[in-house]
Design a protein around this motif. Structure first.
Motif, PDB file in Angstrom:
ATOM      1  N   PHE A   1       0.844  -1.181   0.000  1.00 44.44           N
ATOM      2  CA  PHE A   1       0.000   0.000   0.000  1.00 44.44           C
ATOM      3  C   PHE A   1       0.887   1.242   0.000  1.00 44.44           C
ATOM      4  N   PRO A   2       0.616   2.224  -0.870  1.00 43.32           N
ATOM      5  CA  PRO A   2       1.466   3.413  -0.945  1.00 43.32           C
ATOM      6  C   PRO A   2       1.418   4.226   0.347  1.00 43.32           C
TER       7      PRO A   2
ATOM      8  N   GLY B   1       1.889   7.307   0.594  1.00 40.89           N
ATOM      9  CA  GLY B   1       1.297   8.606   0.333  1.00 40.89           C
ATOM     10  C   GLY B   1      -0.218   8.596   0.278  1.00 40.89           C
ATOM     11  N   HIS B   2      -0.841   7.487   0.630  1.00 41.74           N
ATOM     12  CA  HIS B   2      -2.303   7.391   0.600  1.00 41.74           C
ATOM     13  C   HIS B   2      -2.884   8.425   1.571  1.00 41.74           C
ATOM     14  N   PRO B   3      -3.986   9.082   1.212  1.00 39.41           N
ATOM     15  CA  PRO B   3      -4.576  10.100   2.092  1.00 39.41           C
ATOM     16  C   PRO B   3      -4.944   9.576   3.490  1.00 39.41           C
ATOM     17  N   ARG B   4      -5.221   8.281   3.592  1.00 36.84           N
ATOM     18  CA  ARG B   4      -5.574   7.702   4.887  1.00 36.84           C
ATOM     19  C   ARG B   4      -4.364   7.077   5.582  1.00 36.84           C
TER      20      ARG B   4
ATOM     21  N   SER C   1      -1.646   4.677   6.810  1.00 42.36           N
ATOM     22  CA  SER C   1      -1.501   3.218   6.878  1.00 42.36           C
ATOM     23  C   SER C   1      -2.836   2.502   7.075  1.00 42.36           C
ATOM     24  N   TRP C   2      -3.933   3.220   7.177  1.00 35.94           N
ATOM     25  CA  TRP C   2      -5.220   2.582   7.450  1.00 35.94           C
ATOM     26  C   TRP C   2      -5.574   1.469   6.468  1.00 35.94           C
ATOM     27  N   PRO C   3      -5.429   1.667   5.152  1.00 33.62           N
ATOM     28  CA  PRO C   3      -5.763   0.557   4.246  1.00 33.62           C
ATOM     29  C   PRO C   3      -4.937  -0.705   4.537  1.00 33.62           C
TER      30      PRO C   3
ATOM     31  N   GLN D   1       6.393   2.313   0.901  1.00 37.24           N
ATOM     32  CA  GLN D   1       5.142   1.567   0.943  1.00 37.24           C
ATOM     33  C   GLN D   1       4.963   0.928   2.311  1.00 37.24           C
TER      34      GLN D   1
END
Length: 60
Positions: free
Chosen positions: A15-16, A18-21, A23-25, A50
């Motif tokens: 999971f990237p 830089g995701h807006p959430r 590490s949540w995903p 990542q």
């Protein structure tokens, strides 16, 4: 004398960072894996920027 083998890990998901959430995903995916019986946890791979969901695997 007994020598322990180093733990090996299997990457179950990436999971990237830089995701807006954040590490949540990755955390949610690790929780689903845990509910299915896989001992999964989240680690940060700085080289690839990542979050990785990994599970320890037994060396053969």
């Amino acid at each position: 004398m007994t020598t322990a083998l180093p733990a090996q890990r299997t990457v179950l998901g990436r999971f990237p960072a830089g995701h807006p959430r954040g590490s949540w995903p990755a955390d949610e995916y690790a929780a689903v894996q845990g509910a299915q019986g896989t001992d999964a946890h989240v680690v940060m791979d700085l080289a690839s920027d990542q979050f990785l969901v990994v599970a320890n695997t037994t060396p053969q």
